[in-house]
Write a protein that holds these residues in place. Structure first.
Motif, PDB file in Angstrom:
ATOM      1  N   GLY A   1      -3.804  10.160  16.616  1.00 20.92           N
ATOM      2  CA  GLY A   1      -3.784  11.484  15.516  1.00 20.92           C
ATOM      3  C   GLY A   1      -2.519  11.919  15.580  1.00 20.92           C
ATOM      4  O   GLY A   1      -2.003  12.774  14.758  1.00 20.92           O
TER       5      GLY A   1
ATOM      6  N   GLN B   1       4.049  20.790   3.088  1.00 19.42           N
ATOM      7  CA  GLN B   1       3.254  21.452   4.036  1.00 19.42           C
ATOM      8  C   GLN B   1       3.813  22.656   4.584  1.00 19.42           C
ATOM      9  O   GLN B   1       3.323  23.286   5.626  1.00 19.42           O
TER      10      GLN B   1
ATOM     11  N   LEU C   1       2.654  13.224   8.893  1.00 14.30           N
ATOM     12  CA  LEU C   1       3.539  12.137   8.209  1.00 14.30           C
ATOM     13  C   LEU C   1       2.572  11.080   7.908  1.00 14.30           C
ATOM     14  O   LEU C   1       1.620  10.656   8.655  1.00 14.30           O
ATOM     15  N   VAL C   2       2.890  10.281   6.678  1.00 13.13           N
ATOM     16  CA  VAL C   2       1.746   9.411   6.524  1.00 13.13           C
ATOM     17  C   VAL C   2       2.522   7.823   6.929  1.00 13.13           C
ATOM     18  O   VAL C   2       3.675   7.764   6.897  1.00 13.13           O
TER      19      VAL C   2
ATOM     20  N   ASP D   1      -4.112   4.162  17.339  1.00 14.34           N
ATOM     21  CA  ASP D   1      -3.881   4.322  15.979  1.00 14.34           C
ATOM     22  C   ASP D   1      -3.239   3.155  15.438  1.00 14.34           C
ATOM     23  O   ASP D   1      -3.329   2.622  14.434  1.00 14.34           O
TER      24      ASP D   1
ATOM     25  N   PRO E   1      -8.915  15.702   7.630  1.00 11.03           N
ATOM     26  CA  PRO E   1      -8.295  15.293   8.888  1.00 11.03           C
ATOM     27  C   PRO E   1      -7.705  13.892   8.943  1.00 11.03           C
ATOM     28  O   PRO E   1      -8.474  12.947   8.569  1.00 11.03           O
ATOM     29  N   ARG E   2      -6.416  13.550   9.358  1.00 16.03           N
ATOM     30  CA  ARG E   2      -5.756  12.237   9.289  1.00 16.03           C
ATOM     31  C   ARG E   2      -5.723  11.481   8.129  1.00 16.03           C
ATOM     32  O   ARG E   2      -5.691  10.413   7.858  1.00 16.03           O
ATOM     33  N   ALA E   3      -6.129  12.241   6.960  1.00 19.22           N
ATOM     34  CA  ALA E   3      -5.884  11.683   5.587  1.00 19.22           C
ATOM     35  C   ALA E   3      -4.466  11.106   5.551  1.00 19.22           C
ATOM     36  O   ALA E   3      -3.423  11.956   5.820  1.00 19.22           O
ATOM     37  N   PRO E   4      -4.372  10.095   4.856  1.00 22.39           N
ATOM     38  CA  PRO E   4      -2.911   9.512   4.411  1.00 22.39           C
ATOM     39  C   PRO E   4      -2.208  10.067   3.175  1.00 22.39           C
ATOM     40  O   PRO E   4      -1.975   9.323   2.354  1.00 22.39           O
ATOM     41  N   THR E   5      -1.924  11.466   3.471  1.00 24.28           N
ATOM     42  CA  THR E   5      -1.324  12.092   2.227  1.00 24.28           C
ATOM     43  C   THR E   5      -0.344  12.887   2.884  1.00 24.28           C
ATOM     44  O   THR E   5      -0.658  13.630   3.878  1.00 24.28           O
ATOM     45  N   PRO E   6       0.913  12.861   2.409  1.00 26.84           N
ATOM     46  CA  PRO E   6       1.928  13.824   2.808  1.00 26.84           C
ATOM     47  C   PRO E   6       1.716  15.138   2.288  1.00 26.84           C
ATOM     48  O   PRO E   6       2.601  16.000   2.884  1.00 26.84           O
TER      49      PRO E   6
ATOM     50  N   ASN F   1       3.131   5.727  -3.367  1.00 28.49           N
ATOM     51  CA  ASN F   1       3.729   6.768  -3.513  1.00 28.49           C
ATOM     52  C   ASN F   1       5.131   6.642  -4.207  1.00 28.49           C
ATOM     53  O   ASN F   1       5.909   7.537  -4.328  1.00 28.49           O
TER      54      ASN F   1
ATOM     55  N   SER G   1      -3.439   3.289   6.000  1.00 25.73           N
ATOM     56  CA  SER G   1      -2.562   4.186   6.146  1.00 25.73           C
ATOM     57  C   SER G   1      -3.349   5.221   6.984  1.00 25.73           C
ATOM     58  O   SER G   1      -4.630   5.339   6.914  1.00 25.73           O
ATOM     59  N   LEU G   2      -2.526   6.130   7.831  1.00 23.31           N
ATOM     60  CA  LEU G   2      -2.990   7.230   8.356  1.00 23.31           C
ATOM     61  C   LEU G   2      -1.987   8.099   8.357  1.00 23.31           C
ATOM     62  O   LEU G   2      -0.915   8.320   8.059  1.00 23.31           O
ATOM     63  N   GLY G   3      -2.668   9.521   8.146  1.00 26.94           N
ATOM     64  CA  GLY G   3      -1.743  10.871   8.275  1.00 26.94           C
ATOM     65  C   GLY G   3      -1.849  11.024   9.762  1.00 26.94           C
ATOM     66  O   GLY G   3      -2.668  11.427  10.391  1.00 26.94           O
ATOM     67  N   LEU G   4      -0.379  11.224  10.340  1.00 25.66           N
ATOM     68  CA  LEU G   4      -0.574  11.680  11.740  1.00 25.66           C
ATOM     69  C   LEU G   4       0.191  13.048  11.933  1.00 25.66           C
ATOM     70  O   LEU G   4       1.477  13.032  11.196  1.00 25.66           O
TER      71      LEU G   4
ATOM     72  N   SER H   1       1.909   3.922   6.783  1.00 21.37           N
ATOM     73  CA  SER H   1       1.109   2.922   6.323  1.00 21.37           C
ATOM     74  C   SER H   1       1.764   1.379   6.633  1.00 21.37           C
ATOM     75  O   SER H   1       2.949   1.354   7.107  1.00 21.37           O
ATOM     76  N   THR H   2       0.860   0.617   6.602  1.00 28.14           N
ATOM     77  CA  THR H   2       1.039  -1.125   6.993  1.00 28.14           C
ATOM     78  C   THR H   2       0.100  -2.048   6.538  1.00 28.14           C
ATOM     79  O   THR H   2      -0.979  -1.266   5.935  1.00 28.14           O
ATOM     80  N   ALA H   3       0.563  -3.074   6.378  1.00 26.88           N
ATOM     81  CA  ALA H   3      -0.260  -4.119   6.042  1.00 26.88           C
ATOM     82  C   ALA H   3      -0.042  -5.257   6.935  1.00 26.88           C
ATOM     83  O   ALA H   3       0.793  -5.935   6.955  1.00 26.88           O
TER      84      ALA H   3
ATOM     85  N   PRO I   1      -3.965  -3.634   4.104  1.00 21.79           N
ATOM     86  CA  PRO I   1      -3.420  -2.630   3.888  1.00 21.79           C
ATOM     87  C   PRO I   1      -4.177  -1.194   4.361  1.00 21.79           C
ATOM     88  O   PRO I   1      -5.230  -0.977   4.105  1.00 21.79           O
TER      89      PRO I   1
ATOM     90  N   LEU J   1       5.669   2.065   6.779  1.00 24.51           N
ATOM     91  CA  LEU J   1       6.343   2.744   6.009  1.00 24.51           C
ATOM     92  C   LEU J   1       5.935   4.247   6.292  1.00 24.51           C
ATOM     93  O   LEU J   1       4.699   4.570   6.551  1.00 24.51           O
TER      94      LEU J   1
ATOM     95  N   PRO K   1       0.874  -1.181   0.072  1.00 29.40           N
ATOM     96  CA  PRO K   1      -0.020  -0.052  -0.306  1.00 29.40           C
ATOM     97  C   PRO K   1       0.779   1.059  -0.090  1.00 29.40           C
ATOM     98  O   PRO K   1       0.518   2.341  -0.544  1.00 29.40           O
ATOM     99  N   SER K   2       2.083   1.102   0.731  1.00 27.09           N
ATOM    100  CA  SER K   2       2.808   2.254   0.683  1.00 27.09           C
ATOM    101  C   SER K   2       3.495   2.631  -0.586  1.00 27.09           C
ATOM    102  O   SER K   2       4.052   3.725  -0.954  1.00 27.09           O
TER     103      SER K   2
ATOM    104  N   THR L   1       5.895   8.052   5.052  1.00 27.09           N
ATOM    105  CA  THR L   1       5.961   8.764   3.888  1.00 27.09           C
ATOM    106  C   THR L   1       5.988  10.398   4.047  1.00 27.09           C
ATOM    107  O   THR L   1       4.981  10.843   4.809  1.00 27.09           O
ATOM    108  N   SER L   2       6.818  11.186   3.740  1.00 28.88           N
ATOM    109  CA  SER L   2       6.921  12.628   3.721  1.00 28.88           C
ATOM    110  C   SER L   2       6.717  12.970   2.387  1.00 28.88           C
ATOM    111  O   SER L   2       6.727  12.440   1.265  1.00 28.88           O
TER     112      SER L   2
END
Lengths: 155, 409
Positions: free
Chosen positions: B148, A89, B168-169, B207, A61-66, A19, B180-183, B171-173, B178, B108, A15-16, B110-111
């Protein structure tokens, strides 16, 4: 899963990996799927001229996007994307996608046939993406098997 | 003097010790130095092992880890505990030591600029402080407070080029497929332990549960006083049901344990070499002292003391002087290691060696160890040197002729 032509093998895409660079280019797998913008962002119309609309997309909020934000320039007449700019950002543009070609495969339905991804952090780095042949219609599930990806799928 | 009793010889020897004060002080100083050096050396060696243990127990792992046996073999969330009730019941039976649930998984990060794989640790922000020093070592920002949020080692944050307040994203499976979260990055750890500063990723356990699909925890981190990890792990293991086990930190540090133990074995010949040098210093001081007093011994023999008694008198003199030096060495040596075991005076000094120190798993804190054994080690050094020294004067005294000794220049 995706076919890695250099290795001639199908590799499982984590999934990672969405990107990651597609075949080492400036295009990520997420750029190809194009779904991230719908799922992870809230749109807001920022600016407009006679022919285009500028949408500023901010992450939910908390969307998995950098990305800090994404701007999307849309052609008013056909409501088609023209340019997507990804910002970090801190407000710096990192990558832009310029879409220059479309094919209308059904009335009011379009397929992107030419686009260019520019890496704004590395001057001169760009990847042009062109679709030379395309066919519209349902794709059999069998085409998504590992062996079909390796051998090709005709339908 | 002929036929003098042992008591009389001893009294004479004791009087001679204080009659030749300068010589006594010199010998006592040499013995004291040898004793201090021996005590400090072994205290440092043991302190190094304990510092490595402490760094891993408080920053990298936990003093004691409770988990499923399968998780120790394959630390994947699928081998975690879906609920922690049984483990918690065992903790209660073992005296309720402080603990914190953790959920460790590979993922993983991701920035906008790059991605990097890492082992992430889902923690209970409040409970974690009871078993780990990481929450107290936030260099910038703050420790976790709610879901969060994410806290990173400061070097990892530099590599990813993410700053406080940025997303920071992760991700894991795992069990949930799979995800992901944006923290939001809320804190940067500056622990001066390379494992933490270079690779540390801490997020809220809720989380981690969402990302992995594991409802409980992969393991429980249990607190234990330094040096008591093994005892607590054994006690816990007896209370735990089949399938769960408890391991002390020393069993989980892997090759570091082998390195430290090999280092201690290597320190043995160095310690013996140190003892040999100390023995040589004491011996040479004693020999010079005896040679200088040849005429005096000649007078004593002329007055009627037999050679055997003279030999014993010299031996006793040396024994008294070295005993004084040894006692002085014990006082100074234990005073020194008590201070360095309670004050971090050596840590900043070793930190000057740079990254090597933290890469060895050590923090900026280094404390020596206190053990009554060091008195024994220093006593061995003193006895070896004294025996060598006694042999020469005793032999010389037995062969000494009064007339020849009186002519000695």
């Amino acid at each position: 899963m995706g076919l890695q032509p250099r290795l001639g093998r199908v590799l499982r895409l984590p999934p990672s990996g969405r990107n990651s660079r597609f075949l080492g280019s400036d295009v990520s797998y997420a750029d190809l799927s194009g779904r991230d913008l719908e799922d992870y962002y809230q749109p807001q119309a920022r600016d407009a001229d006679e022919n285009t609309i500028l949408l500023e997309l901010t992450p939910k909020p908390r969307a998995p996007t950098p990305w800090g934000k994404v701007t999307l320039t849309v052609e008013k007449k056909r409501v088609l994307p023209q340019k997507i700019v990804y910002y970090d950002q801190r407000g710096n543009p990192v990558k832009e996608v310029v879409i220059s070609g479309f094919a209308e495969y059904a009335p009011g339905r379009y397929l992107i046939t030419a686009s260019e991804v520019r890496d704004l952090l590395n001057q001169g780095w760009r990847t042009r993406f062109e679709v030379s042949d395309w066919k519209v219609g349902p794709v059999p599930d069998g085409c998504f098997s590992q062996s079909a990806l390796e051998r090709g799928c005709r339908y | 003097m002929k036929g003098a009793t042992a008591m009389t010889t001893a009294r004479l020897a004791w009087r001679n010790v204080w009659r030749h004060r300068q010589r006594t002080y010199l010998l006592a100083a040499v013995v004291a130095y040898a004793s201090v050096a021996t005590i400090f050396y072994w205290s440092m060696i043991d302190g190094y092992k304990l510092s490595v243990l402490e760094a891993h127990a408080r920053y990298v792992l936990a003093p004691v880890t409770v988990a499923r046996t399968a998780w120790f073999a394959d630390p994947d969330p699928e081998n975690g505990m879906s609920d922690t009730d049984q483990a918690l019941a065992a903790l209660t039976s073992a005296g309720s030591p402080p603990y914190a649930p953790r959920l460790r998984f590979a993922g993983l990060l991701t920035s906008p600029y790059l991605s990097e794989t890492a082992f992430l640790r889902g923690v209970d922000p409040v409970a974690e402080a009871a078993v780990s020093r990481v929450p107290a070592r936030i260099g910038k920002g703050r420790w976790l407070a709610a879901p969060g949020e994410v806290v990173l080692g400061y070097k990892l944050a530099e590599r990813l080029d993410v700053r406080l307040g940025e997303r920071l994203v992760v991700s894991t499976a795992a069990l949930a497929g799979p995800r992901s979260l944006g923290l939001e990055v809320v804190g940067l750890v500056h622990a001066r332990v390379s494992t933490v500063d270079d690779f540390g990723v801490y997020l809220h356990i809720d989380d981690a549960r969402y990302l992995t699909g594991l409802t409980g925890a992969t393991h429980l981190a249990v607190n234990a006083p330094l040096g008591h990890e093994q005892t607590l792990a054994r006690r816990l293991a007896k209370e735990l049901p089949a399938g769960l086990t408890a391991k002390p930190v020393w069993d989980l540090v892997g090759p570091i344990k082998t390195d430290v133990e090999a280092g201690k074995k290597l320190s043995l010949p160095i310690g013996l070499l140190l003892a040999l040098f100390a023995a040589l210093a004491v011996t040479s001081t004693l020999i010079v002292s005896v040679l200088e007093r040849t005429r005096e011994f000649g007078v004593i023999l002329a007055l009627g003391m037999d050679n055997a008694s003279l030999g014993w008198m010299i031996v006793l003199e040396a024994a008294f002087a070295t005993a004084v030096g040894w006692l002085l060495g014990l006082l100074l040596g234990y005073g020194l290691i008590y201070y360095t075991s309670t004050h971090n005076v050596l840590g900043p000094f070793f930190q000057l060696s740079g990254e090597v120190w933290s890469e060895a798993g050590l923090t900026e804190e280094f404390y020596t160890h206190l053990s009554p054994l060091y008195a024994f080690y220093s006593l061995i050094t003193v006895i070896v040197s004294a025996l060598a020294a006694f042999f020469f004067p005793a032999l010389r005294a037995r062969r000494l002729q009064a007339a020849a000794a009186l002519r000695w220049e």
